[in-house]
Write an enzyme that holds these catalytic residues in place. Structure first.
Site, mmCIF file in Angstrom:
data_model
loop_
_atom_site.group_PDB
_atom_site.id
_atom_site.type_symbol
_atom_site.label_atom_id
_atom_site.label_comp_id
_atom_site.label_asym_id
_atom_site.label_seq_id
_atom_site.Cartn_x
_atom_site.Cartn_y
_atom_site.Cartn_z
ATOM 1 N N ALA A 1 0.905 -1.335 0.036
ATOM 2 C CA ALA A 1 -0.024 -0.018 0.107
ATOM 3 C C ALA A 1 0.985 1.273 -0.032
ATOM 4 O O ALA A 1 0.493 2.295 -0.707
ATOM 5 C CB ALA A 1 -0.883 -0.033 0.939
ATOM 6 N N GLY B 1 9.130 0.004 19.740
ATOM 7 C CA GLY B 1 10.769 -0.073 19.659
ATOM 8 C C GLY B 1 11.045 0.913 18.537
ATOM 9 O O GLY B 1 11.944 1.489 18.373
ATOM 10 N N THR B 2 10.425 0.473 17.432
ATOM 11 C CA THR B 2 10.560 1.053 16.020
ATOM 12 C C THR B 2 10.229 2.746 16.162
ATOM 13 O O THR B 2 10.918 3.485 15.795
ATOM 14 C CB THR B 2 9.532 0.483 15.029
ATOM 15 O OG1 THR B 2 9.704 -0.849 15.136
ATOM 16 C CG2 THR B 2 9.890 1.049 13.712
ATOM 17 N N ASP C 1 0.865 -8.675 18.596
ATOM 18 C CA ASP C 1 0.732 -8.283 20.183
ATOM 19 C C ASP C 1 -0.698 -7.590 20.402
ATOM 20 O O ASP C 1 -1.301 -7.482 21.549
ATOM 21 C CB ASP C 1 1.847 -7.871 20.964
ATOM 22 C CG ASP C 1 2.946 -9.053 21.182
ATOM 23 O OD1 ASP C 1 2.636 -10.025 20.743
ATOM 24 O OD2 ASP C 1 3.745 -8.614 21.758
ATOM 25 N N ALA D 1 -11.991 -21.568 26.073
ATOM 26 C CA ALA D 1 -11.170 -21.766 27.291
ATOM 27 C C ALA D 1 -11.961 -21.814 28.505
ATOM 28 O O ALA D 1 -12.760 -20.915 28.875
ATOM 29 C CB ALA D 1 -9.978 -20.828 27.203
ATOM 30 N N GLU E 1 2.217 -15.153 27.186
ATOM 31 C CA GLU E 1 3.567 -15.531 27.753
ATOM 32 C C GLU E 1 3.984 -14.430 28.599
ATOM 33 O O GLU E 1 5.075 -14.773 29.466
ATOM 34 C CB GLU E 1 4.623 -15.551 26.506
ATOM 35 C CG GLU E 1 4.641 -14.152 25.858
ATOM 36 C CD GLU E 1 5.699 -14.252 24.706
ATOM 37 O OE1 GLU E 1 5.768 -13.465 23.735
ATOM 38 O OE2 GLU E 1 6.676 -15.055 24.817
HETATM 39 O O1 F6P Z 1 6.262 -8.542 19.703
HETATM 40 C C1 F6P Z 1 5.955 -9.551 19.278
HETATM 41 C C2 F6P Z 1 6.431 -11.025 19.856
HETATM 42 O O2 F6P Z 1 6.094 -12.076 19.053
HETATM 43 C C3 F6P Z 1 5.937 -11.135 20.996
HETATM 44 O O3 F6P Z 1 4.719 -11.800 21.489
HETATM 45 C C4 F6P Z 1 7.191 -12.107 21.555
HETATM 46 O O4 F6P Z 1 7.261 -12.035 23.113
HETATM 47 C C5 F6P Z 1 8.194 -11.525 20.923
HETATM 48 O O5 F6P Z 1 7.739 -10.970 19.645
HETATM 49 C C6 F6P Z 1 9.254 -12.614 20.451
HETATM 50 O O6 F6P Z 1 10.183 -11.948 19.864
HETATM 51 P P1 F6P Z 1 11.381 -12.827 18.905
HETATM 52 O O7 F6P Z 1 10.990 -13.245 17.731
HETATM 53 O O8 F6P Z 1 12.518 -11.707 19.067
HETATM 54 O O9 F6P Z 1 11.663 -14.090 19.683
#
Ligand code: F6P
Length: 324
Positions: free
Chosen positions: A22, A104-105, A128, A187, A223
């Site tokens: 795009a 981060g970007t 996420d 769940a 996680e």
């Molecule tokens: O930010 C997205 C993500 O997939 C998170 O859910 C996960 O903790 C992280 O990236 C994993 O990062 P990497 O690919 O560096 O292991």
């Protein structure tokens, strides 16, 4: 503005290619020259920059991953790294950037603007869904559906063997994938970092299901959950239930980051890519394009970085009600 560049950075997400397409096609339509930067800020530092055309993005709307590749660059977080990146952009006469990524970007882009004045508009690309300023991020819907497919399969085997399964899904600091895949997969319990769930509450829920002859139970765990990763939580629970209850743990991991993007993600990514490009052309800078209530909005990077994106706690309440 005559020349812009696009890059993907941080964890990849399904739909990033639709977003790149795009940006590139939008730039061609508006008569801009458009460049691609490979591997995010690392490629910017190393000059891995190339001109793109409408043809460069043919046949990618349906592909997972990112044709521009992605990376998390430590060097760009240093003044020296950013100085090198600026020299490269100067060489290619690039006047503005579209950054597809997460917090981060956008942190990197903000520092870069403060030092060198190169404007960036962001598009939220992360499975996420943890970015303030958009209802959904690119890749989230696909990741939820990938997790759901796995949960459905695990339910089959859990049911055959009368087992409890603990399924860990991605979400470093966020429970969005866990909540949505957990609700859709029926769940019995969902554990997320945003809300404290005492282990005793999980034990009670599982015991109560067991006493009502539930043949299987599934606990979906994000996680980033405070109580630990799925194996640790399962171990704590194992110590508190009868030894005849059979339990297994599955960690879904990076399969959630790949795969063919859903229609929803492709459309979202297309809107956000074009929205980011047109925002940049209209003088926006240091903002992220997002879709809120189906409207395109621009939110300052400082807010996307600083402000939390709360989960809907009512959905967690619903998980409990629907598993009685
Ligand atoms: O930010 C997205 C993500 O997939 C998170 O859910 C996960 O903790 C992280 O990236 C994993 O990062 P990497 O690919 O560096 O292991």
């Amino acid at each position: 503005m005559k020349r812009i560049a696009v890059f993907t950075s941080g964890g990849d997400a399904p739909g990033m290619n639709a977003c790149i397409r795009a940006v590139v096609r939008g730039a061609v339509y508006h008569g801009l020259e458009v460049f691609g930067i490979r591997r995010g800020y690392s490629g910017m530092i190393n000059g891995d920059i190339f001109q793109m055309s409408s043809h460069s993005v043919s046949n990618i709307v349906q592909r997972g991953g990112t044709i521009l590749k992605s990376a998390r660059s430590k060097e760009f977080m240093t003044p020296e790294g950013r100085a090198k990146a600026f020299e490269q952009l100067k060489k290619f006469e690039i006047e503005g950037l579209v950054a597809i990524g997460g917090n981060g970007t956008f942190t990197g882009a903000t520092l870069f603007y403060d030092e060198y004045g190169i404007p960036t508009v962001g598009a939220p690309g992360t499975i996420d869904n943890d970015l303030y300023g958009t209802d959904y991020t690119i890749g989230f819907d696909t990741a939820v559906n990938t997790a759901l497919e796995a949960i459905d399969k695990i339910r089959d085997t859990a049911d055959s063997h009368d087992r409890i399964f603990f399924i860990e899904v991605m979400g470093r600091d966020s429970g969005y994938i866990a909540i949505q895949s957990g609700i859709a997969g029926g769940a019995e319990m969902v554990m997320v970092p945003e809300v404290l769930t005492p282990i005793s509450e999980v034990v009670e829920a599982l015991k109560s299901g067991w006493s009502r002859q539930k043949s299987s139970s599934i606990v979906v765990i994000a996680e980033g959950e405070e109580a630990g990763i799925a194996t640790e939580i399962a171990e704590k629970i194992r110590q508190q239930v009868e030894s005849n209850i059979d339990m297994r743990v599955t960690t879904l991991g990076h399969i959630q980051r790949g795969g063919i993007p859903t229609a929803y993600d492709r459309i979202l990514a297309s809107r956000l890519g074009l929205g980011a490009l047109e925002g940049l052309m209209n003088g926006e800078k240091n903002v992220m394009a997002g879709i809120v209530n189906n409207e395109l909005v621009y939110t300052p990077f400082r807010d996307t970085i600083r402000l939390p994106k709360p989960i809907n706690e009512d959905l967690l309440r619903m998980v409990k009600i629907l598993s009685v």
